[in-house]
Motif scaffolding. Sequence first.
Motif, PDB file in Angstrom:
ATOM      1  N   ASP A  61       6.117   8.577  16.653  1.00  0.00           N
ATOM      2  CA  ASP A  61       4.677   8.779  16.661  1.00  0.00           C
ATOM      3  C   ASP A  61       4.440  10.284  16.741  1.00  0.00           C
ATOM      4  O   ASP A  61       5.386  11.068  16.623  1.00  0.00           O
ATOM      5  CB  ASP A  61       4.065   8.052  17.870  1.00  0.00           C
ATOM      6  N   ASN A  62       3.217  10.700  16.958  1.00  0.00           N
ATOM      7  CA  ASN A  62       2.914  12.120  17.107  1.00  0.00           C
ATOM      8  C   ASN A  62       3.210  12.572  18.528  1.00  0.00           C
ATOM      9  O   ASN A  62       2.988  11.828  19.486  1.00  0.00           O
ATOM     10  CB  ASN A  62       1.445  12.395  16.782  1.00  0.00           C
ATOM     11  N   SER A  63       3.670  13.817  18.661  1.00  0.00           N
ATOM     12  CA  SER A  63       3.924  14.367  19.988  1.00  0.00           C
ATOM     13  C   SER A  63       2.602  14.796  20.626  1.00  0.00           C
ATOM     14  O   SER A  63       1.613  15.037  19.935  1.00  0.00           O
ATOM     15  CB  SER A  63       4.885  15.555  19.899  1.00  0.00           C
ATOM     16  N   TYR A  64       2.626  14.869  21.939  1.00  0.00           N
ATOM     17  CA  TYR A  64       1.437  15.284  22.683  1.00  0.00           C
ATOM     18  C   TYR A  64       1.851  15.934  23.996  1.00  0.00           C
ATOM     19  O   TYR A  64       2.928  15.678  24.519  1.00  0.00           O
ATOM     20  CB  TYR A  64       0.498  14.098  22.941  1.00  0.00           C
ATOM     21  N   GLY A  65       0.968  16.775  24.520  1.00  0.00           N
ATOM     22  CA  GLY A  65       1.207  17.425  25.799  1.00  0.00           C
ATOM     23  C   GLY A  65       0.516  16.665  26.914  1.00  0.00           C
ATOM     24  O   GLY A  65      -0.575  16.129  26.727  1.00  0.00           O
ATOM     25  N   THR A  66       1.167  16.601  28.059  1.00  0.00           N
ATOM     26  CA  THR A  66       0.551  15.989  29.233  1.00  0.00           C
ATOM     27  C   THR A  66      -0.234  17.064  29.983  1.00  0.00           C
ATOM     28  O   THR A  66      -0.168  18.245  29.655  1.00  0.00           O
ATOM     29  CB  THR A  66       1.614  15.373  30.166  1.00  0.00           C
ATOM     30  N   GLU A  67      -0.953  16.672  30.980  1.00  0.00           N
ATOM     31  CA  GLU A  67      -1.729  17.609  31.795  1.00  0.00           C
ATOM     32  C   GLU A  67      -0.763  18.575  32.496  1.00  0.00           C
ATOM     33  O   GLU A  67       0.190  18.141  33.136  1.00  0.00           O
ATOM     34  CB  GLU A  67      -2.546  16.830  32.831  1.00  0.00           C
ATOM     35  N   PRO A  68      -0.995  19.887  32.369  1.00  0.00           N
ATOM     36  CA  PRO A  68      -0.106  20.851  33.031  1.00  0.00           C
ATOM     37  C   PRO A  68      -0.157  20.697  34.555  1.00  0.00           C
ATOM     38  O   PRO A  68      -1.195  20.356  35.125  1.00  0.00           O
ATOM     39  CB  PRO A  68      -0.670  22.221  32.626  1.00  0.00           C
ATOM     40  N   GLN A  69       0.985  20.951  35.198  1.00  0.00           N
ATOM     41  CA  GLN A  69       1.046  20.938  36.656  1.00  0.00           C
ATOM     42  C   GLN A  69       0.372  22.205  37.192  1.00  0.00           C
ATOM     43  O   GLN A  69       0.124  23.144  36.446  1.00  0.00           O
ATOM     44  CB  GLN A  69       2.501  20.870  37.112  1.00  0.00           C
ATOM     45  N   ASP A  70       0.119  22.239  38.473  1.00  0.00           N
ATOM     46  CA  ASP A  70      -0.518  23.407  39.094  1.00  0.00           C
ATOM     47  C   ASP A  70       0.282  24.688  38.892  1.00  0.00           C
ATOM     48  O   ASP A  70      -0.284  25.769  38.809  1.00  0.00           O
ATOM     49  CB  ASP A  70      -0.728  23.166  40.596  1.00  0.00           C
ATOM     50  N   ASN A  71       1.600  24.572  38.794  1.00  0.00           N
ATOM     51  CA  ASN A  71       2.451  25.753  38.630  1.00  0.00           C
ATOM     52  C   ASN A  71       2.600  26.175  37.163  1.00  0.00           C
ATOM     53  O   ASN A  71       3.381  27.073  36.844  1.00  0.00           O
ATOM     54  CB  ASN A  71       3.824  25.513  39.254  1.00  0.00           C
ATOM     55  N   GLY A  72       1.882  25.521  36.246  1.00  0.00           N
ATOM     56  CA  GLY A  72       1.923  25.893  34.835  1.00  0.00           C
ATOM     57  C   GLY A  72       2.967  25.167  34.014  1.00  0.00           C
ATOM     58  O   GLY A  72       3.050  25.345  32.803  1.00  0.00           O
ATOM     59  N   VAL A  73       3.790  24.329  34.653  1.00  0.00           N
ATOM     60  CA  VAL A  73       4.798  23.556  33.930  1.00  0.00           C
ATOM     61  C   VAL A  73       4.103  22.403  33.211  1.00  0.00           C
ATOM     62  O   VAL A  73       3.243  21.737  33.776  1.00  0.00           O
ATOM     63  CB  VAL A  73       5.877  23.021  34.896  1.00  0.00           C
ATOM     64  N   GLN A  74       4.501  22.189  31.951  1.00  0.00           N
ATOM     65  CA  GLN A  74       3.883  21.123  31.163  1.00  0.00           C
ATOM     66  C   GLN A  74       4.958  20.344  30.417  1.00  0.00           C
ATOM     67  O   GLN A  74       5.928  20.916  29.923  1.00  0.00           O
ATOM     68  CB  GLN A  74       2.888  21.709  30.172  1.00  0.00           C
ATOM     69  N   ASP A  75       4.779  19.036  30.360  1.00  0.00           N
ATOM     70  CA  ASP A  75       5.678  18.167  29.607  1.00  0.00           C
ATOM     71  C   ASP A  75       5.045  17.842  28.260  1.00  0.00           C
ATOM     72  O   ASP A  75       3.838  17.604  28.166  1.00  0.00           O
ATOM     73  CB  ASP A  75       5.936  16.854  30.356  1.00  0.00           C
ATOM     74  N   TRP A  76       5.888  17.815  27.243  1.00  0.00           N
ATOM     75  CA  TRP A  76       5.483  17.429  25.898  1.00  0.00           C
ATOM     76  C   TRP A  76       6.288  16.189  25.539  1.00  0.00           C
ATOM     77  O   TRP A  76       7.493  16.133  25.772  1.00  0.00           O
ATOM     78  CB  TRP A  76       5.751  18.570  24.917  1.00  0.00           C
ATOM     79  N   VAL A  77       5.627  15.191  24.980  1.00  0.00           N
ATOM     80  CA  VAL A  77       6.229  13.873  24.794  1.00  0.00           C
ATOM     81  C   VAL A  77       6.208  13.473  23.322  1.00  0.00           C
ATOM     82  O   VAL A  77       5.188  13.624  22.647  1.00  0.00           O
ATOM     83  CB  VAL A  77       5.469  12.824  25.633  1.00  0.00           C
ATOM     84  N   LEU A  78       7.346  12.947  22.846  1.00  0.00           N
ATOM     85  CA  LEU A  78       7.445  12.374  21.505  1.00  0.00           C
ATOM     86  C   LEU A  78       7.872  10.916  21.655  1.00  0.00           C
ATOM     87  O   LEU A  78       9.013  10.640  22.046  1.00  0.00           O
ATOM     88  CB  LEU A  78       8.467  13.134  20.649  1.00  0.00           C
ATOM     89  N   PRO A  79       6.977   9.955  21.379  1.00  0.00           N
ATOM     90  CA  PRO A  79       7.360   8.537  21.425  1.00  0.00           C
ATOM     91  C   PRO A  79       8.231   8.179  20.207  1.00  0.00           C
ATOM     92  O   PRO A  79       7.897   8.515  19.073  1.00  0.00           O
ATOM     93  CB  PRO A  79       6.028   7.789  21.357  1.00  0.00           C
ATOM     94  N   VAL A  80       9.350   7.512  20.474  1.00  0.00           N
ATOM     95  CA  VAL A  80      10.306   7.133  19.429  1.00  0.00           C
ATOM     96  C   VAL A  80      10.687   5.671  19.634  1.00  0.00           C
ATOM     97  O   VAL A  80      10.743   5.193  20.768  1.00  0.00           O
ATOM     98  CB  VAL A  80      11.578   8.018  19.496  1.00  0.00           C
ATOM     99  N   SER A  81      10.953   4.958  18.540  1.00  0.00           N
ATOM    100  CA  SER A  81      11.387   3.568  18.637  1.00  0.00           C
ATOM    101  C   SER A  81      12.574   3.332  17.707  1.00  0.00           C
ATOM    102  O   SER A  81      12.527   3.675  16.530  1.00  0.00           O
ATOM    103  CB  SER A  81      10.242   2.621  18.264  1.00  0.00           C
ATOM    104  N   VAL A  82      13.633   2.763  18.258  1.00  0.00           N
ATOM    105  CA  VAL A  82      14.828   2.409  17.493  1.00  0.00           C
ATOM    106  C   VAL A  82      14.756   0.920  17.195  1.00  0.00           C
ATOM    107  O   VAL A  82      14.658   0.104  18.118  1.00  0.00           O
ATOM    108  CB  VAL A  82      16.118   2.719  18.282  1.00  0.00           C
ATOM    109  N   GLU A  83      14.778   0.568  15.933  1.00  0.00           N
ATOM    110  CA  GLU A  83      14.804  -0.834  15.539  1.00  0.00           C
ATOM    111  C   GLU A  83      16.236  -1.194  15.172  1.00  0.00           C
ATOM    112  O   GLU A  83      16.874  -0.484  14.401  1.00  0.00           O
ATOM    113  CB  GLU A  83      13.869  -1.071  14.363  1.00  0.00           C
ATOM    114  N   TYR A  84      16.722  -2.301  15.739  1.00  0.00           N
ATOM    115  CA  TYR A  84      18.104  -2.701  15.475  1.00  0.00           C
ATOM    116  C   TYR A  84      18.229  -4.217  15.473  1.00  0.00           C
ATOM    117  O   TYR A  84      17.339  -4.931  15.935  1.00  0.00           O
ATOM    118  CB  TYR A  84      19.063  -2.067  16.500  1.00  0.00           C
ATOM    119  N   THR A  85      19.321  -4.677  14.918  1.00  0.00           N
ATOM    120  CA  THR A  85      19.621  -6.105  14.933  1.00  0.00           C
ATOM    121  C   THR A  85      20.787  -6.350  15.873  1.00  0.00           C
ATOM    122  O   THR A  85      21.628  -5.474  16.085  1.00  0.00           O
ATOM    123  CB  THR A  85      19.963  -6.627  13.527  1.00  0.00           C
TER     124      THR A  85
END
Length: 168
Positions: A139-163
């Motif tokens: 899917d598209n990546s997105y940033g989460t709300e930054p922490q008070d200290n300025g650290v921020q997480d960026w997230v990329l949702p991924v899905s593996v399809e398998y049999t």
Amino acid sequence: MADTPKPIGKDADGYNVLTDAIKDLLNQFPGLLPGESVKFEELADESGIIFSNNSGALVYAEDVYISGSRNQTCRYPFFLVYRAAGSAKERQKMSIQEFLDLFGKWLCREPVTIDGVSYRLDGYPKLAGRRQIRRISRDNSYGTEPQDNGVQDWVLPVSVEYTNYIKV
């Protein structure tokens, strides 16, 4: 609007198989810096790259044969998380999103160019047992709300399809 498919069960043994295979695959990404690695759910306070799966390996469809054997269609959804300190500047945010976009394209076997060199993932890893990765989507990546200290997480949702074929 079509109904979103719902899982019908879990591939409990597949969770460890997929976690190990995905960790190895992610660490082959040519855009990682020397000495940089993707860890499983072990994120430092101010920086790092991890992947995290909070739902396990899920079964979405299952064909049962007269012999008792089963053929399952499964997914292993996960999040690729990039943590950065001081990512308040627009240029740094764009750089992080570009990195995650390249990472996602590479996982989906699309061609990517990194430092002027073109790369394309040739194939997916072989899995233990009778499991086989069919495709990886993102899917598209997105940033989460930054922490008070300025650290921020960026997230990329991924899905593996398998049999998963279970022979009796």
